[in-house]
Scaffold this motif. Structure first.
Motif, mmCIF file in Angstrom:
data_model
loop_
_atom_site.group_PDB
_atom_site.id
_atom_site.type_symbol
_atom_site.label_atom_id
_atom_site.label_comp_id
_atom_site.label_asym_id
_atom_site.label_seq_id
_atom_site.Cartn_x
_atom_site.Cartn_y
_atom_site.Cartn_z
ATOM 1 N N GLY A 112 49.427 71.832 57.261
ATOM 2 C CA GLY A 112 49.132 70.409 57.455
ATOM 3 C C GLY A 112 50.033 69.712 58.462
ATOM 4 O O GLY A 112 50.169 68.501 58.398
ATOM 5 N N HIS A 113 50.643 70.467 59.391
ATOM 6 C CA HIS A 113 51.484 69.824 60.406
ATOM 7 C C HIS A 113 50.729 69.642 61.716
ATOM 8 O O HIS A 113 50.306 70.619 62.333
ATOM 9 C CB HIS A 113 52.757 70.640 60.662
ATOM 10 N N ILE A 114 50.595 68.391 62.130
ATOM 11 C CA ILE A 114 49.931 68.103 63.413
ATOM 12 C C ILE A 114 50.922 68.426 64.543
ATOM 13 O O ILE A 114 52.090 68.039 64.465
ATOM 14 C CB ILE A 114 49.554 66.591 63.479
ATOM 15 N N PRO A 115 50.479 69.134 65.583
ATOM 16 C CA PRO A 115 51.404 69.435 66.689
ATOM 17 C C PRO A 115 51.732 68.177 67.477
ATOM 18 O O PRO A 115 51.077 67.145 67.296
ATOM 19 C CB PRO A 115 50.588 70.392 67.563
ATOM 20 N N LEU A 116 52.719 68.268 68.356
ATOM 21 C CA LEU A 116 53.016 67.120 69.227
ATOM 22 C C LEU A 116 51.843 66.931 70.193
ATOM 23 O O LEU A 116 51.500 67.830 70.951
ATOM 24 C CB LEU A 116 54.301 67.357 70.033
ATOM 25 N N ILE A 117 51.210 65.754 70.110
ATOM 26 C CA ILE A 117 50.170 65.388 71.082
ATOM 27 C C ILE A 117 50.930 64.680 72.195
ATOM 28 O O ILE A 117 51.372 63.546 72.036
ATOM 29 C CB ILE A 117 49.102 64.471 70.442
ATOM 30 N N ASP A 118 51.102 65.369 73.294
ATOM 31 C CA ASP A 118 52.062 64.895 74.297
ATOM 32 C C ASP A 118 51.537 63.706 75.097
ATOM 33 O O ASP A 118 50.468 63.764 75.699
ATOM 34 C CB ASP A 118 52.403 66.050 75.248
ATOM 35 N N ILE A 119 52.317 62.635 75.089
ATOM 36 C CA ILE A 119 51.950 61.469 75.909
ATOM 37 C C ILE A 119 53.078 61.161 76.898
ATOM 38 O O ILE A 119 53.230 60.033 77.331
ATOM 39 C CB ILE A 119 51.629 60.235 75.025
ATOM 40 N N GLY A 120 53.889 62.178 77.206
ATOM 41 C CA GLY A 120 54.930 61.974 78.220
ATOM 42 C C GLY A 120 56.294 62.527 77.841
ATOM 43 O O GLY A 120 57.197 62.579 78.690
ATOM 44 N N THR A 121 56.464 62.950 76.596
ATOM 45 C CA THR A 121 57.771 63.464 76.167
ATOM 46 C C THR A 121 58.150 64.715 76.977
ATOM 47 O O THR A 121 59.288 64.869 77.420
ATOM 48 C CB THR A 121 57.739 63.835 74.663
ATOM 49 N N LEU A 122 57.150 65.584 77.162
ATOM 50 C CA LEU A 122 57.429 66.859 77.830
ATOM 51 C C LEU A 122 57.896 66.644 79.276
ATOM 52 O O LEU A 122 58.816 67.324 79.747
ATOM 53 C CB LEU A 122 56.154 67.713 77.806
ATOM 54 N N LYS A 123 57.289 65.654 79.924
ATOM 55 C CA LYS A 123 57.684 65.354 81.316
ATOM 56 C C LYS A 123 59.160 64.924 81.353
ATOM 57 O O LYS A 123 59.924 65.358 82.232
ATOM 58 C CB LYS A 123 56.790 64.252 81.874
ATOM 59 N N LEU A 124 59.554 64.087 80.379
ATOM 60 C CA LEU A 124 60.956 63.634 80.347
ATOM 61 C C LEU A 124 61.895 64.816 80.085
ATOM 62 O O LEU A 124 63.000 64.874 80.623
ATOM 63 C CB LEU A 124 61.150 62.563 79.269
ATOM 64 N N ILE A 125 61.436 65.750 79.252
ATOM 65 C CA ILE A 125 62.266 66.931 78.976
ATOM 66 C C ILE A 125 62.372 67.784 80.244
ATOM 67 O O ILE A 125 63.462 68.200 80.653
ATOM 68 C CB ILE A 125 61.670 67.753 77.796
ATOM 69 N N LYS A 126 61.203 67.997 80.899
ATOM 70 C CA LYS A 126 61.183 68.832 82.112
ATOM 71 C C LYS A 126 62.069 68.232 83.198
ATOM 72 O O LYS A 126 62.741 68.944 83.938
ATOM 73 C CB LYS A 126 59.745 68.954 82.650
ATOM 74 N N ASN A 127 62.081 66.880 83.285
ATOM 75 C CA ASN A 127 62.883 66.210 84.321
ATOM 76 C C ASN A 127 64.346 66.056 83.935
ATOM 77 O O ASN A 127 65.108 65.404 84.650
ATOM 78 C CB ASN A 127 62.329 64.805 84.614
ATOM 79 N N GLY A 128 64.698 66.580 82.769
ATOM 80 C CA GLY A 128 66.092 66.505 82.324
ATOM 81 C C GLY A 128 66.491 65.114 81.823
ATOM 82 O O GLY A 128 67.674 64.822 81.659
ATOM 83 N N ARG A 129 65.515 64.240 81.598
ATOM 84 C CA ARG A 129 65.855 62.887 81.127
ATOM 85 C C ARG A 129 66.070 62.868 79.614
ATOM 86 O O ARG A 129 66.741 61.984 79.081
ATOM 87 C CB ARG A 129 64.759 61.892 81.493
ATOM 88 N N VAL A 130 65.447 63.789 78.916
ATOM 89 C CA VAL A 130 65.664 63.932 77.470
ATOM 90 C C VAL A 130 66.140 65.363 77.241
ATOM 91 O O VAL A 130 65.533 66.311 77.740
ATOM 92 C CB VAL A 130 64.357 63.664 76.684
ATOM 93 N N THR A 131 67.255 65.491 76.501
ATOM 94 C CA THR A 131 67.840 66.817 76.288
ATOM 95 C C THR A 131 67.375 67.387 74.951
ATOM 96 O O THR A 131 67.350 66.656 73.959
ATOM 97 C CB THR A 131 69.390 66.698 76.249
ATOM 98 N N VAL A 132 67.039 68.678 74.961
ATOM 99 C CA VAL A 132 66.609 69.318 73.710
ATOM 100 C C VAL A 132 67.743 70.139 73.126
ATOM 101 O O VAL A 132 68.397 70.910 73.841
ATOM 102 C CB VAL A 132 65.380 70.225 73.958
#
Ligand SMILES: Cc1cc2nc3c(=O)[nH]c(=O)nc-3n(C[C@H](O)[C@H](O)[C@H](O)COP(=O)(O)OP(=O)(O)OC[C@H]3O[C@@H](n4cnc5c(N)ncnc54)[C@H](O)[C@@H]3O)c2cc1C
Length: 407
Positions: free
Chosen positions: A287-307
């Motif tokens: 019952g876990h919905i995956p991340l429906i991406d609305i821009g988070t991944l782009k920020l991660i890819k650009n190094g603006r959000v650190t994982v």
């Protein structure tokens, strides 16, 4: 209250009342109905509208002072992740002028209009504290009133209680810790180092919001994940989920795999771990919905959000992650999900209708307790609001059938 139960109620009434007194009391005290609905969120409103169309008497009990209080409270930036066509409740489309993904406040307006249009009998500030089946009907107690009905529809929301995970050393942390349900916007966090714990849809969007407000944002992602886009080639991802809903989840995931890889890319390059199976299998499994991406991944890819990996423990200035690295943070936002919290009012045999995590065993059909229904507890790949509408219609049809058979 159905005709049979009403007869039973009259038979078991105190001897000192005559029939006229008893009938007067029933009409006047207004606490008896064929169906009681707990909750005036989307699910309770949808069931109410369907019963209204079917001419079945019902009362909605809502603990707050407004309809859809959760949508009033959610964070400011929120828009539906599911498109409006696939998020409408029975008999009322969203206004044409609304965008494809309405904002939180547009959803609130829609739900308020919905309850007014169908003139739903909602008793506000009635918090249900117990519900039990006795003498062939449901007795539902609020903080000050006892209600009776043949049928009980629990539409109290599977997101009722914030799930608050705790970690060793958490009390030592000098900064602020809040659950995502308390987050409104990033104003308080400008220029601060903020860790968002959790990679669900709230966590993903709150990370964007914080970044837009100028915070220095990190995400702690404990488990392997799936990420899907909100749209594929301009088509809402939900419509694709609906088209594939009759296929076995593993087959649909296999078909979608190359397309999703094309749309999302390789998430393992950015510190995320990919689940070995696809999003539909994950939803069916737990019952876990995956991340429906609305821009988070782009920020991660650009190094603006650190994982980072999951949190191991807290220290005074921040946290230590599972990989042993430690980081300093001013604030932590726990986007760690919710629980239904049914045990606050359901106990005894009635509680046997839910699993070990407190989720109802069925949603949208009569349970193995007579006259008991849940609405809004099926976490569907086809969208919860859409599913709520379908469940509400099924519940209303089931109650109508029983009503018609009553002598
Ligand atoms: C942040 C967020 C975003 C979401 N976005 C989407 C989306 O884009 N698309 C989608 O399809 N789904 C979405 N969902 C999932 C789901 O559609 C919503 O949570 C929706 O509000 C569920 O409706 P509900 O009526 O089941 O529950 P709720 O909206 O939680 O309503 C339950 C009602 O019951 C009342 N209640 C609870 N306990 C009692 C009690 N004991 N006595 C009296 N009243 C009580 C509450 O006050 C509340 O009004 C989202 C969920 C969240 C948390």
């Amino acid at each position: 209250m159905g005709r049979k139960a009403f007869g039973h109620f009259l038979k078991s009434a105190p001897l000192s009342f005559d029939l006229h007194d008893e009938l007067t009391m029933v009409v006047e005290d207004n606490t008896h109905s064929n169906t009681l609905i707990i909750g005036a969120g989307p699910a309770g409103l949808a069931v109410g509208a369907c019963l209204k169309q079917a001419d079945i008497p019902f009362i909605i009990l809502e603990k707050s002072d407004k309809v859809a209080p959760a949508w009033h409270r959610h964070y400011d930036r929120l828009h539906l992740h599911t498109d409006k066509k696939n998020s409408e409740l029975p008999f009322l489309p969203y206004p044409k002028v609304y965008p494809r993904y309405p904002s939180r406040s547009q959803v609130v307006d829609y739900l308020e209009t919905y309850s007014q249009k169908f003139q739903l009998d909602i008793r506000f500030q009635q918090e249900v504290i117990s519900a039990r089946y006795a003498n062939a009907h449901w007795e539902v107690q609020s903080q000050d009133t006892l209600y009776h009905a043949t049928n009980l529809v629990i539409a109290a929301g599977c997101n009722q209680e914030p799930f608050l995970h705790t970690w060793p050393g958490q009390d030592l942390f000098n900064g602020k810790i809040i659950h995502s349900s308390e987050y409104k916007n990033g104003e308080l966090f400008r220029g601060k180092k903020v860790l968002v714990v959790g990679f669900g849809n709230s966590g993903g969007e709150i990370a964007i919001d914080l970044w837009e407000y100028g915070a220095n944002v990190s995400l702690a992602v404990r488990s392997a994940v799936n990420v899907i886009p909100r749209e594929l080639f301009g088509i809402p991802i939900l419509s694709i989920g609906i088209l594939q809903s009759k296929l076995p989840a593993s087959l649909a995931d296999m078909i979608n795999k190359p397309i999703l890889h094309f749309a999302i890319g390789d998430i393992t390059k950015y510190g995320l771990r990919k689940l070995p199976y696809g999003p539909l299998t994950k939803i069916r499994q737990d019952g876990h919905i995956p991340l429906i991406d609305i821009g988070t991944l782009k920020l991660i890819k650009n190094g603006r959000v650190t994982v980072h990996p999951g949190v191991r423990e807290f220290i005074g200035e921040g946290v230590v992650f599972m990989d042993g690295k430690q980081s300093q943070f001013d604030a932590i936002i726990l986007a760690t999900g919710y629980r239904p919290g049914l045990d606050t009012f359901l106990s005894g045999p009635s509680a046997a209708v839910s699993d070990k995590n407190g989720m109802p065993l069925s949603s949208g059909s009569e349970t193995n307790m007579p006259g008991l229904y849940f609405c809004g507890y099926y976490v569907a790949p086809t969208g919860m609001l859409r599913e709520i509408g379908l469940e509400a219609k099924r519940i209303s049809a089931s109650i109508s059938r029983k009503f018609a058979l009553q002598p």
